[in-house]
Scaffold this active site. Structure first.
Site, PDB file in Angstrom:
ATOM      1  N   GLU A   1      49.365 -19.320  20.684  1.00  0.00           N
ATOM      2  CA  GLU A   1      50.340 -18.349  21.167  1.00  0.00           C
ATOM      3  C   GLU A   1      51.463 -18.120  20.157  1.00  0.00           C
ATOM      4  OE1 GLU A   1      47.788 -18.079  24.244  1.00  0.00           O
ATOM      5  OE2 GLU A   1      49.300 -16.703  23.509  1.00  0.00           O
TER       6      GLU A   1
ATOM      7  N   TYR B   1      36.935 -13.691  20.254  1.00  0.00           N
ATOM      8  CA  TYR B   1      37.542 -14.951  19.822  1.00  0.00           C
ATOM      9  C   TYR B   1      36.607 -15.766  18.935  1.00  0.00           C
ATOM     10  CZ  TYR B   1      41.029 -13.941  23.399  1.00  0.00           C
ATOM     11  OH  TYR B   1      42.011 -13.340  24.141  1.00  0.00           O
TER      12      TYR B   1
END
Length: 543
Positions: free
Chosen positions: A400, A480
């Site tokens: 993040e 991803y």
């Protein structure tokens, strides 16, 4: 890849929004940052310049459990048609970034005042958006996303004015608000659109991982306000978000947000606090952030621990009984920030906040703020798969923090080209492990991305498709997994030194702008002086 690891990766993929899934990690993980790298303190506060936003007119409080319908706020005086002085945003920017206040004179400005009901499930607000037409054609309307509807809540908008003139807005088009302009807005011309809104927040973890919810006594306020759509090559981009992935595609803007809330909760918001008062059982805090893609706010019973990296203060918020998880998140964020500052260029803000909520995702990114799920903060426990929550928390937090570069600093269409933030963030998280623990540990971590791709049997599905075109597990496995594998192959093809120089240049050239796949490839080819067409055709493009 063994079957048990594939099963683990599938489980994690179903749980995350950013899907910052963990992997096999170094056998010896440091428990503290290197001496001299991070200075820590408890509950620090800075004195900052103040800003004042006129209060919202008072109104009766509707029943909160459950509210029968969205409550209309009473009429308020029209907001001023002059935007706030941009100097207020300087407090949230590091010294080297403050020139941006002059570099983007036409970026939108949101001036907002909101009141959070004592139930923490109703938000009433007024916002004025100062907008300049940067297109080469006149505009007859502005479009706003009403994401609260998409997320299972309710939002009503009333008293819409354009430069003080009342207009009738249309909210019947999907989850959009169309605001007609009294006269076409010429290229280069500016306008001020003001409106009142009431948002009723879901009280369960629902669609898109519960990013907008009041649950387990924690309020998560994502995308709760009318949010400008992007005008791009397609015109007003009003694509409805998919149930997977992120909801937003937004231009960089400035946000000045005054929040009034019960005094018995801790507020955590995007940006720097520029004004703060408490009267009785009510607190009012004003946040200034920008440039930024969004404004996020959380409220709950949080304790805070802090650290400093360069000009940036990192604050880690969590319930007091989860202090060990908060400390680990702080340590990882500091290490990731140090790595990224050196490898990709400076983080722009003077503050980075970490807060934990009950989201069903592992982690979610917002400008200057990241969210981690409550369940992984009990770091002495292991997940049902047998993986340590401490390892999951590290992987998620590092992922993040990387998004502050890929999503916020450099924007992209997260609905149509999600690989430009998620694949790049996944690859860059692998580099965090290399920077912190060495290449062998990073290779071990990288096996996770190959495992993700294996969830779809290694099928060669293009990395560069819109979110909505992926079926079920494909989105996580390809964007991803295969996306990170592609970027490592690109690094190998042109060389790590050239690849790193390319990424730094990419971030600098598109800082606070929106990049696309074509621009990404063109700049990479400029750096390598080579034709990357066959590589992109094999991995990124749809046939």
């Amino acid at each position: 890849m063994n079957r048990s690891l594939v099963a683990l990766l599938l489980m994690l993929a179903l749980l995350t929004a950013c899907r910052a899934a963990p992997a096999a990690l170094p056998t010896a993980v440091p428990t503290a940052a290197a001496p001299g790298e991070v200075a820590t303190e408890q509950g620090s506060a800075n004195e900052l310049p103040t800003a004042t936003i006129p209060p919202i007119a008072p109104e009766a409080t509707p029943p909160a459990d459950p509210p029968p319908a969205a409550t209309q706020p009473s009429a308020v005086e029209p907001s001023a048609v002059q935007p706030p002085d941009r100097a207020v945003f300087a407090a949230g920017l590091i010294d080297a970034e403050r020139a941006v206040l002059d570099d983007f004179p036409a970026a939108p400005i949101y001036q907002m005042a909101i009141e959070i009901d004592e139930s923490l499930a109703i938000v009433r607000g007024r916002q004025t958006v100062f907008y300049t037409n940067l297109e080469d054609t006149p505009l007859d309307a502005l479009y706003f996303h009403l994401h609260a509807k998409t997320l299972g809540g309710l939002i009503t908008v009333t008293d819409v004015t354009v430069d003080g003139t009342a207009v009738i807005a249309d909210d019947t088009i999907n989850h959009l608000l169309r605001v007609p302009l009294p006269a076409p807005l010429a290229p280069g011309a500016a306008t001020a659109v003001a409106m009142n809104f009431t948002t009723i927040v879901p009280t369960e973890i629902g669609r898109n991982y519960g990013v907008l919810a009041y649950y387990e006594e924690v309020l998560a306020l994502a995308h709760f306000y009318p949010m400008l759509a992007v005008y791009d090559a397609t015109g007003w981009n009003t694509v409805e978000p998919d149930v997977q992935g992120d909801l937003t595609y937004s231009d960089a803007a400035f946000f000045l947000v005054e929040v009034t809330a019960p005094a018995n909760v801790t507020l955590v918001g995007s940006g720097a606090i520029v004004a703060e008062t408490t009267q009785g059982d009510t607190q009012t805090i004003t946040y200034a952030v920008g440039p930024a893609r969004d404004f996020y706010l959380a409220a709950g019973d949080f304790a805070v621990t802090s650290a400093t990296v360069g000009e940036t203060t990192i604050n880690s918020y969590a319930p007091s009984d989860m202090s060990q998880g908060a400390a680990l998140a702080l340590e990882v964020a500091a290490a990731a920030l140090t790595s990224l500052n050196e490898r990709l260029g400076s983080y722009p803000y003077t503050e980075l906040d970490i807060v934990t909520t009950p989201t069903s995702a592992l982690g979610i990114e917002y400008p200057g703020l990241i969210v981690g799920t409550l369940r992984m903060y009990d770091t002495e426990l292991t997940s049902q798969s047998g993986m340590s929550y401490a390892d999951i928390l590290e992987s998620t937090t590092a992922h993040e923090v990387n998004h502050q570069w890929f999503y916020n600093l450099v924007g992209n269409d997260q609905l149509d080209e999600p690989w430009l933030d998620e694949s790049l963030t996944s690859y860059s998280t692998y580099r965090y492990y290399a920077d912190r623990y060495g290449q062998e540990a990073a290779d071990n971590y990288f096996n996770m991305f190959e495992g993700r791709w294996a969830m779809v049997e290694g099928e060669e599905i293009p990395v560069g498709m819109p979110v909505a075109e992926y079926e079920e597990a494909e989105y996580s496995a390809i964007v991803y997994g295969r996306g990170a594998v592609f970027l490592r192959l690109l690094e190998k093809t042109i060389g790590r030194e050239t690849f790193d120089a390319f990424l730094r240049d990419y971030i600098q050239q598109f800082r606070w702008r929106v990049a696309g796949t074509a621009a990404f490839r063109a700049l990479a080819e400029e750096h390598c002086a080579c034709d990357l067409g066959p590589l992109f055709a094999a991995w990124v493009y749809e046939e």
